[in-house]
Motif scaffolding. Structure first.
Motif, PDB file in Angstrom:
ATOM      1  N   PRO A  54       0.823  -1.210   0.000  1.00 14.38           N
ATOM      2  CA  PRO A  54       0.000   0.000   0.000  1.00 14.38           C
ATOM      3  C   PRO A  54       0.858   1.262   0.000  1.00 14.38           C
ATOM      4  O   PRO A  54       1.974   1.277   0.537  1.00 14.38           O
ATOM      5  N   ILE A  83      -3.712   4.923  -5.028  1.00 13.99           N
ATOM      6  CA  ILE A  83      -3.182   3.831  -5.850  1.00 13.99           C
ATOM      7  C   ILE A  83      -1.843   4.199  -6.488  1.00 13.99           C
ATOM      8  O   ILE A  83      -1.185   3.346  -7.084  1.00 13.99           O
ATOM      9  N   ALA A 120     -14.602   6.817  -1.042  1.00 13.23           N
ATOM     10  CA  ALA A 120     -15.137   5.494  -1.361  1.00 13.23           C
ATOM     11  C   ALA A 120     -16.380   5.658  -2.229  1.00 13.23           C
ATOM     12  O   ALA A 120     -17.119   6.641  -2.093  1.00 13.23           O
ATOM     13  N   LYS A 179      -9.078   9.472  -2.706  1.00 10.28           N
ATOM     14  CA  LYS A 179     -10.391   9.466  -3.343  1.00 10.28           C
ATOM     15  C   LYS A 179     -11.447   9.000  -2.340  1.00 10.28           C
ATOM     16  O   LYS A 179     -11.165   8.140  -1.489  1.00 10.28           O
ATOM     17  N   PRO A 188     -11.278   3.612  -5.954  1.00  7.17           N
ATOM     18  CA  PRO A 188      -9.977   3.197  -5.429  1.00  7.17           C
ATOM     19  C   PRO A 188      -9.109   4.407  -5.071  1.00  7.17           C
ATOM     20  O   PRO A 188      -8.982   5.347  -5.853  1.00  7.17           O
ATOM     21  N   SER A 189      -8.551   4.389  -3.876  1.00  5.37           N
ATOM     22  CA  SER A 189      -7.830   5.534  -3.349  1.00  5.37           C
ATOM     23  C   SER A 189      -6.360   5.203  -3.126  1.00  5.37           C
ATOM     24  O   SER A 189      -5.998   4.055  -2.863  1.00  5.37           O
TER      25      SER A 189
END
Length: 298
Positions: free
Chosen positions: A161, A260, A254, A252, A257-258
């Motif tokens: 991540p 990334i 929900a 971003k 996708p945040s």
């Protein structure tokens, strides 16, 4: 479908689209170094585009240059700004292409709010050391033109991540911005702030969508590195044409996708430079401006 151009060299593969002269794919030995986007579709979040003739935002799309006030289209309505220039909606023309390089060109203007004419060329070259890119703008009209530029890649360090990625960014000052519109307020030191990444450390939960300056150059280049604890990484370097750097953690709401990828955007000028004049390039008739950067695997 917009044409695209594939480059290969030294374990690297890049795909550049005619739309926006955007870097759609960059891989090293099959590993993504940037967040890609789908072939033939829209470009999400301005990924990989060339932002010209201004990077970032112009408040209300309105500015005054040489005593004349101009009104651009507001294409970021939620913040009431003109975002990322005029070159990204264009279909650029391929001028040269071989296995390891491509050059694309476009004409920017005249258009409402920007009654100037720029001939712009983006060149991408792959070799064993990575992807080397440059943008050259020529003022093709008979009056001075305001100008700024930046690339817009979202870098990918590896499979972990983003919060775990280790960022090393040689910038000492950041631009405080309004929370609602991300417009400039004042400069502040990164010393003692969560935005201080001058020594490598994990990004953690920090949310960033800010411009930085006081960039440290070594031998004419500044360098950002982004490393995954899994052992992979990506680096980006740029020349002294870029005295600003936008960093964005791609947060971003929900269910989008945040986080990334990490947007790392060397800029020739800060947000709203068409109004502030800060580091704004005044491109005289016939004058040329070139700015260069590279992306490579670590």
């Amino acid at each position: 479908m917009s044409p695209e151009f594939t480059l290969t060299a030294g374990g690297y593969t890049a795909v550049v689209t005619a739309q926006a002269a955007a870097l759609r794919v960059l891989q090293f030995e099959g590993r993504d170094l940037v967040v890609p986007f789908a072939e033939g579709g829209p470009i999400p979040d301005y990924r990989g585009i060339i932002a010209a003739p201004w990077p970032n935002r112009i408040a209300d799309g309105k500015y005054t240059f040489d005593g004349v006030t101009h009104q651009l289209a507001v294409n970021e309505p939620e913040r009431g700004t003109a975002l990322h220039g005029l070159a990204f909606p264009l279909e650029w023309t391929m001028k040269e292409h071989d296995a390891g390089s491509v050059t694309l060109t476009c004409t920017v203007g005249p258009t409402p709010g920007y009654p100037f004419v720029l001939e712009v060329a983006a060149r991408y070259v792959l070799d064993d050391a990575g992807l080397h890119s440059s943008v050259t703008a020529v003022n093709a009209a008979d009056a001075p033109a305001p100008y700024g530029v930046c690339p817009h890649p979202y870098l990918v360090a590896g499979p972990s991540p983003l919060d775990e990625w280790i960022l090393d960014a040689p910038v000492a000052t950041f631009l405080e911005v309004t929370p609602d519109r991300l417009l400039p307020i004042r400069l502040a030191p990164v010393e003692g702030h969560e935005f201080d990444f001058r020594s490598p450390r994990a990004i953690g939960a920090t949310e960033i969508d800010h411009a930085f300056t006081d960039v440290a150059f070594d031998g004419g280049l500044a360098r950002v590195s982004l490393r995954d604890p899994a052992g992979t990484g990506v680096g980006m370097s740029w020349d002294e044409s870029y005295t600003w750097l936008q960093i964005h953690t791609a947060d971003k709401p929900a269910p989008i996708p945040s986080r990334i990828g990490l947007a790392v955007e060397p800029m020739t000028c800060p947000p709203d430079a068409f109004n502030s004049g800060t580091d704004l390039i005044r491109l005289e008739p016939g004058a040329t401006h070139t700015a260069s950067w590279s992306i490579y695997a670590l």
